[in-house]
Scaffold this motif. Structure first.
Motif, PDB file in Angstrom:
ATOM      1  N   LEU A 100       0.838  -1.200   0.000  1.00 27.51           N
ATOM      2  CA  LEU A 100       0.000   0.000   0.000  1.00 27.51           C
ATOM      3  C   LEU A 100       0.874   1.253   0.000  1.00 27.51           C
ATOM      4  O   LEU A 100       1.834   1.330   0.773  1.00 27.51           O
ATOM      5  N   PRO A 101       0.585   2.240  -0.860  1.00 35.68           N
ATOM      6  CA  PRO A 101       1.367   3.480  -0.859  1.00 35.68           C
ATOM      7  C   PRO A 101       1.299   4.166   0.517  1.00 35.68           C
ATOM      8  O   PRO A 101       0.264   4.148   1.177  1.00 35.68           O
ATOM      9  N   MET A 102       2.416   4.742   0.941  1.00 39.67           N
ATOM     10  CA  MET A 102       2.543   5.332   2.271  1.00 39.67           C
ATOM     11  C   MET A 102       1.496   6.407   2.540  1.00 39.67           C
ATOM     12  O   MET A 102       0.915   6.432   3.622  1.00 39.67           O
ATOM     13  N   ASP A 103       1.226   7.274   1.572  1.00 43.64           N
ATOM     14  CA  ASP A 103       0.259   8.345   1.806  1.00 43.64           C
ATOM     15  C   ASP A 103      -1.153   7.783   2.036  1.00 43.64           C
ATOM     16  O   ASP A 103      -1.889   8.249   2.899  1.00 43.64           O
ATOM     17  N   LYS A 104      -1.521   6.738   1.292  1.00 43.49           N
ATOM     18  CA  LYS A 104      -2.832   6.114   1.478  1.00 43.49           C
ATOM     19  C   LYS A 104      -2.894   5.425   2.843  1.00 43.49           C
ATOM     20  O   LYS A 104      -3.917   5.509   3.540  1.00 43.49           O
ATOM     21  N   LEU A 105      -1.812   4.774   3.236  1.00 41.48           N
ATOM     22  CA  LEU A 105      -1.759   4.095   4.529  1.00 41.48           C
ATOM     23  C   LEU A 105      -1.914   5.096   5.678  1.00 41.48           C
ATOM     24  O   LEU A 105      -2.711   4.882   6.595  1.00 41.48           O
ATOM     25  N   LYS A 106      -1.183   6.212   5.615  1.00 35.57           N
ATOM     26  CA  LYS A 106      -1.279   7.225   6.667  1.00 35.57           C
ATOM     27  C   LYS A 106      -2.685   7.801   6.757  1.00 35.57           C
ATOM     28  O   LYS A 106      -3.229   7.976   7.845  1.00 35.57           O
ATOM     29  N   THR A 107      -3.285   8.089   5.608  1.00 32.22           N
ATOM     30  CA  THR A 107      -4.646   8.631   5.582  1.00 32.22           C
ATOM     31  C   THR A 107      -5.630   7.634   6.192  1.00 32.22           C
ATOM     32  O   THR A 107      -6.494   8.004   7.000  1.00 32.22           O
ATOM     33  N   LEU A 108      -5.483   6.383   5.828  1.00 31.37           N
ATOM     34  CA  LEU A 108      -6.362   5.337   6.335  1.00 31.37           C
ATOM     35  C   LEU A 108      -6.213   5.173   7.844  1.00 31.37           C
ATOM     36  O   LEU A 108      -7.218   5.116   8.569  1.00 31.37           O
ATOM     37  N   LYS A 133     -10.978  -2.998   5.870  1.00 31.97           N
ATOM     38  CA  LYS A 133     -11.983  -2.613   4.868  1.00 31.97           C
ATOM     39  C   LYS A 133     -11.404  -1.542   3.921  1.00 31.97           C
ATOM     40  O   LYS A 133     -11.601  -1.625   2.711  1.00 31.97           O
ATOM     41  N   GLY A 134     -10.677  -0.591   4.475  1.00 33.36           N
ATOM     42  CA  GLY A 134     -10.072   0.473   3.657  1.00 33.36           C
ATOM     43  C   GLY A 134      -9.017  -0.048   2.702  1.00 33.36           C
ATOM     44  O   GLY A 134      -8.885   0.446   1.577  1.00 33.36           O
ATOM     45  N   ILE A 135      -8.285  -1.038   3.120  1.00 34.95           N
ATOM     46  CA  ILE A 135      -7.237  -1.603   2.253  1.00 34.95           C
ATOM     47  C   ILE A 135      -7.835  -2.423   1.132  1.00 34.95           C
ATOM     48  O   ILE A 135      -7.367  -2.381   0.003  1.00 34.95           O
TER      49      ILE A 135
END
Length: 137
Positions: A100-108, A133-135
């Motif tokens: 998962l890209p870092m920015d998406k992971l942090k946001t999630l 669920k987000g991933i």
């Protein structure tokens, strides 16, 4: 000059293998902690199989809801007062969800961490459910 270049390339590969070994060791320790929590909480095998593969358990018991809290405590992701250690959670999530890209992971992680719950078990259970669920979305 070629010798120095080969040495640098070898060093880079050696260091990446060392990092990969640590990640594998950390993930193996995680699996052991999962099994310890399953045993401590006396979780049924069918539910345990779902939990360890990030699948939802229909009508979760209190033990199932406390499973992730138990694992988080063993990993040091929760302080004694039940509050999440966001830095450690981020590092762990990077290992667990490395694709998962870092920015998406942090946001999630931030959006899922905003969840309010009455107990630590409920908070961590809902947090995990939200992250998984987000991933998969």
């Amino acid at each position: 000059m070629k010798v120095i270049y080969l040495l640098v390339v070898f060093l880079i590969f050696a260091l990446s293998e060392l990092a990969a070994g640590q990640s594998a060791a950390e993930l193996a320790a995680y699996k052991q902690m999962q099994q310890a929590c399953i045993k401590e909480l006396n979780i049924a095998a069918s539910d345990a199989n779902l939990l360890t593969t990030d699948k939802a358990v229909a009508n979760p018991s209190e033990s199932v809801k406390c499973y992730h809290s138990c694992v988080y405590k063993k990993l040091g992701l929760l302080a004694d007062d039940g509050k999440p250690n966001t830095d450690k959670i981020l590092k762990f999530a990077q290992l667990r969800f490395s694709s998962l890209p870092m920015d998406k992971l942090k946001t999630l992680l931030t959006s899922c961490g905003a969840t309010k719950s009455a107990t630590t078990c409920d908070f961590v259970y809902n947090y995990e459910k939200c992250v998984v669920k987000g991933i998969s979305a």
